[in-house]
Enzyme design. Structure first.
Site, PDB file in Angstrom:
ATOM      1  N   THR A  51       0.840  -1.204   0.000  1.00 60.43           N
ATOM      2  CA  THR A  51       0.000   0.000   0.000  1.00 60.43           C
ATOM      3  C   THR A  51       0.874   1.253   0.000  1.00 60.43           C
ATOM      4  O   THR A  51       0.411   2.348   0.226  1.00 60.43           O
ATOM      5  CB  THR A  51      -0.987  -0.083   1.186  1.00 60.43           C
ATOM      6  OG1 THR A  51      -1.721  -1.311   1.050  1.00 60.43           O
ATOM      7  CG2 THR A  51      -2.000   1.029   1.228  1.00 60.43           C
ATOM      8  N   HIS A  52       2.173   1.074  -0.294  1.00 62.58           N
ATOM      9  CA  HIS A  52       3.108   2.191  -0.269  1.00 62.58           C
ATOM     10  C   HIS A  52       3.121   2.934  -1.602  1.00 62.58           C
ATOM     11  O   HIS A  52       4.102   2.904  -2.337  1.00 62.58           O
ATOM     12  CB  HIS A  52       4.507   1.697   0.089  1.00 62.58           C
ATOM     13  CG  HIS A  52       4.516   0.819   1.324  1.00 62.58           C
ATOM     14  ND1 HIS A  52       5.524  -0.045   1.631  1.00 62.58           N
ATOM     15  CD2 HIS A  52       3.605   0.682   2.323  1.00 62.58           C
ATOM     16  CE1 HIS A  52       5.254  -0.673   2.767  1.00 62.58           C
ATOM     17  NE2 HIS A  52       4.084  -0.257   3.196  1.00 62.58           N
ATOM     18  N   THR A  53       2.006   3.574  -1.914  1.00 63.36           N
ATOM     19  CA  THR A  53       1.936   4.423  -3.098  1.00 63.36           C
ATOM     20  C   THR A  53       2.536   5.771  -2.715  1.00 63.36           C
ATOM     21  O   THR A  53       2.142   6.361  -1.716  1.00 63.36           O
ATOM     22  CB  THR A  53       0.491   4.607  -3.558  1.00 63.36           C
ATOM     23  OG1 THR A  53      -0.270   5.139  -2.472  1.00 63.36           O
ATOM     24  CG2 THR A  53      -0.125   3.269  -3.964  1.00 63.36           C
TER      25      THR A  53
END
Lengths: 251, 591
Positions: free
Chosen positions: B517-519
């Site tokens: 989820t590390h956008t």
């Protein structure tokens, strides 16, 4: 009808599911299958002459979403995908068909958390599902297409009436996408079906499947214990406790 | 006609980590703060209470604690000439919603970036020459240093009860910690969590490789703890429901348990849930924000006027709001002009699964979200990039956030997906396998950016955000190199089977498979308004009373989880607002 079938669980299940036989027979005897396709099973039962045990479809569970024809398909497919065998209980005996029938009636199966606005474009597989069917429609359209394919190929027989080996071949062909179906990509149907069967097999029993935590016992999952402070660093013996479920039942 | 609410000092969009931090800091400063959260209110009781919260079907299939994509999502395309299609089902990344946001369903990995990560372009050019950087790679130095952020990294760790072992304190190496980290001002607030089997075996194998393993800093409390705000945490009971779930035990740091108990008592703090912000309103010359327009729970349009607008939504939606509101100039990949949307990056995550026989009690149902073992020998300046053949490094870790069968059971390669053979393999593997992961950096490129989609709309009639992203050769090489090392290390442990998923040449970004989820990026911080949307205080270069706090500010992503950095940047920005901006509202950096 199922002479070659070696699954005791399935035979037992079908024996209890008396209403299934006449419906499937009717359907394969030229009763228009479209009449069942979008009709809740309960309505169909009311319109049919009730034989002995008619109310007790699928063991103790009467489907309210799937039609009898769809129900027969699901029982057969569940039995192939997760059979009852020496490893552990099968999907049918753990109530996965019940899970499926109930799960299809949740907002999730209605596409509640999916983005469902068009336009619906074809895209590479890396972009995932880009169609307009929600989960319940995917299963319903897929079952109908599979049965239609079976009837055409196997002399009027639906999927549930085929031998285990024939069913397995069909499922393999669907899994690889080699099976050409009307209205739906077989691979899409299969992947959703398998996913849902696994969900039902492993989810908490309150959702309808995994009766008596049978799937958890098979793999050694302690279920909803959710406290392992005392076991993080234990190396020399297996985790000692049987599972517990959301309602507090101990396995 | 919108219903207009009386003006407040500050309006905050989003009640996750950054919203909570900014609200705490600004109410401390005496400001009247209104927070608008698009989702529901959430707290340990009743939302994360046992046993309801540990229902895998609800948490990991129905995604009860994540954002629904029905109303809002993004579109994705691999290149500038293709048509983007919607991210229709949750896969590659999992934004949160509701009070706590993604900070309620994260795992708890809580890293600091390395000092050299802050000056990446300068560092790579000095070490390998400017020509080592591919021509389309648009990496930049952060406009802040590790030293600037150290007090804020430290404070955020103390707010979160982060459990770990320091490697360097005031320049002095500490045994057991990461010998390559930036110097810390003090030890972690709590010691490391206990090791589950995979983390313990990682220690042995990593040492045999000549590496320096250390405990992953985890904001999952290893002991009872009271943070500087007086908020309590209880020791983690290893329940195995971290990622996707809220914590049932007050053990995983979250906005909900670590900051909100204080905020909720404050008269100058107001939280409005089910408040969907549609845009930031600007004055007639577009130089100043006047507040925001949102839909309230009944669907009525409301205008909240404010002197300060803080964008604290999930990183992608901060950029979305800037693009929709006309804050800054949208980035154009053809001309290289414009800044909003520029330098989108991600995380290069890969997995190696090790299968053992039944004597090995891996018990992967036990989980402490962020805890485990990792090592930095292939990260930052430890890696010889010229030899490895790519820019950026990464870490390998043994981490076990907890797994149940609905979340999936890894089976050895070649196993069928159903039938007796699958059942046998799943039964054999469930308690006797674990995985290592490679978390690689992800560089930014001229062609990877965020923009508004020309076709698809959200449930409020606004264009969806479009992600333009694919795997670049640089990241594919990194994946192959790092997974290769992870496999080499894993073989030392003699698993009966081993599976690795290094990216293949030409492989495209797959949005269906959960990776991270590390956008990051899209509204990045920088020292030049031509190449960054925000200045070094996360203040918009163009609209001085708008700040965009989050991983959107990263010019590129490093090999670590972003939350530690995001929290530190929020405190850094809050300090600048409190000490400089409030006294003299205007640009904090002259362009």
């Amino acid at each position: 009808m199922f002479d070659d079938d070696t699954s005791a669980a399935r035979r037992d299940f079908l024996r209890k599911s008396l209403t299934l036989i006449p419906v499937v027979t009717l359907a394969s005897a030229g009763f228009p299958s479209g009449a069942f396709a979008q009709t809740p099973a309960s309505d169909v039962q009311q319109s049919l002459p009730a034989g002995p045990g008619a109310a007790a479809a699928a063991g103790d569970y009467t489907p309210t979403f799937f039609t009898p024809q769809e129900w027969a398909f699901l029982i057969a497919a569940c039995d192939r995908l997760i059979p009852s065998d020496h490893v552990g209980p099968g999907a049918v005996e753990l109530g996965v068909p019940e899970f499926l029938d109930r799960h299809m009636q949740t907002p999730y199966a209605n596409g509640g958390i999916w983005y469902m606005q068009g336009p619906f474009l074809e895209a590479a597989p890396e972009f995932g599902y880009q169609g307009r069917l929600n989960l319940r429609e995917t299963l319903r359209v897929g079952i109908k297409a599979m049965d239609a394919h079976c009837k055409k190929t196997y002399d009027g027989k639906v999927f549930a009436e085929l031998s285990s080996a024939q069913q397995e071949d069909l499922l393999k062909a669907a899994e690889s996408g080699k099976l050409a179906l009307e209205d739906i990509a077989s691979k899409l149907f299969f992947s959703n079906l398998l996913n849902e069967v696994r969900n039902g097999y492993f989810a908490d029993p309150s959702h309808g499947g995994n009766k008596n935590m049978g799937a958890w016992k098979m793999i050694g999952y302690p279920g909803m214990r959710a406290d392992y402070t005392d076991w993080i660093t234990v190396r020399d013996k297996p985790y000692p406790l049987a599972p517990v479920d959301l309602s507090g039942r101990r396995g | 006609m919108a219903n207009v609410k009386p003006k407040v000092d500050a309006v905050i969009v989003g009640m996750g980590w950054t919203g909570a931090i900014m609200a705490k800091e600004l109410t401390d400063a005496g400001l009247n703060v209104v927070v608008l959260e698009r989702g529901a209110d959430r707290d340990t009781q009743p939302d994360f209470a046992y046993p309801k919260v540990v229902d895998e079907l609800e948490g990991s299939v129905h995604r009860r604690y994540l954002q629904s994509l029905a109303q809002e999502t993004v579109t994705v395309r691999h290149n500038l000439t293709s048509t983007a299609v919607p991210y229709r089902q949750m896969g590659s990344f999992k934004p949160g919603t509701g009070v706590g946001g993604a900070g309620s369903h994260w795992s708890g990995c809580h890293f600091r970036a390395l000092p050299e990560d802050f000056k990446l372009r300068t560092n790579v050019e000095q070490r390998y020459g400017a020509s080592f950087i591919p021509s389309d790679m648009s990496i930049q130095d952060f406009p802040v240093s590790y030293e600037d952020l150290e007090p804020h990294f430290d404070h955020f760790e103390y707010v979160c009860g982060t459990s770990g072992k320091a490697g360097i304190i005031s320049g002095v190496k500490q045994p057991g910690g990461n010998p390559f980290e930036g110097s810390r001002s003090r030890e972690f607030p709590l010691g490391p969590n206990p090791n589950y089997l995979g983390a313990e075996m990682f220690y042995g194998a990593a040492r045999e490789m000549g590496w320096d393993p250390y405990p992953i800093p985890a904001s999952n409390a290893s002991a009872p703890y009271v943070n500087p705000y007086g908020c309590q945490m209880g020791p983690c009971n290893a329940c195995g429901f971290c990622s996707d779930y809220g914590c049932l035990n007050y053990s995983k740091a979250s906005p909900n348990i670590s900051i909100l108990p204080v905020l909720r008592q404050r008269k100058n703090f107001e939280l409005r849930t089910h408040a969907q912000v549609l845009k930031v309103n600007l004055d007639s010359d577009g130089k100043k924000a006047t507040g925001v327009t949102y839909l309230d729970a009944q669907g009525r349009e409301v205008e909240q006027q404010a002197d300060l607008v803080l964008l604290c939504a999930f990183s992608l939606y901060n950029v979305h709001l800037m693009l929709l509101s006309g804050i800054g100039k949208p980035y154009d990949p053809q001309t290289g002009e414009g800044t909003v949307g520029r330098n989108y990056s991600y995380q290069n995550l890969n997995r190696v699964v090790l299968f053992f026989n039944k004597e090995v009690q891996a018990n992967q149902f036990i989980g402490i979200g962020g805890a485990g073992t990792t090592m930095d020998n292939l990260n930052g300046n430890q890696l010889d990039n010229a030899k490895a053949g790519f820019v950026g490094g990464g870490i390998i870790w043994a981490r076990q956030p907890g797994g149940g069968p609905v979340r999936g059971i890894n089976v050895p390669p070649g196993t069928p997906n159903w039938g007796t053979a699958w059942k046998q393999a799943a039964s054999d593997a469930f308690r006797h396998s674990f995985y290592f992961e490679v978390q690689g950096a992800c560089m930014s490129y001229k062609q990877h950016y965020l923009s508004l989609d020309p076709t698809y709309k959200d449930g409020f009639g606004r264009p969806l955000l479009r992600i333009n992203f694919d795997w670049h050769d640089n990241e594919i090489k990194a994946s192959q190199f790092l997974v290769g090392k992870a496999l080499e290390m894993s073989k030392i442990l003699n698993p009966v089977a081993l599976a690795g998923d290094a990216k293949k040449p030409g492989e495209h970004y797959n949005i269906t498979k959960y990776q991270s989820t590390h956008t990051c990026g899209g509204a990045i911080m920088g020292s030049d308004p031509k190449t960054s949307a925000l200045n070094r205080y996360l203040q918009s270069w163009d609209v001085h009373n708008v700040f965009a706090i989050g991983a959107n500010a990263f010019p590129q992503n490093n090999g670590y989880n972003p939350t530690g950095m995001v929290g530190a940047l929020a405190y850094w920005s809050a300090k600048a607002i409190r000490e400089q901006y409030l006294k003299n509202p205007g640009p904090l950096v002259q362009a």
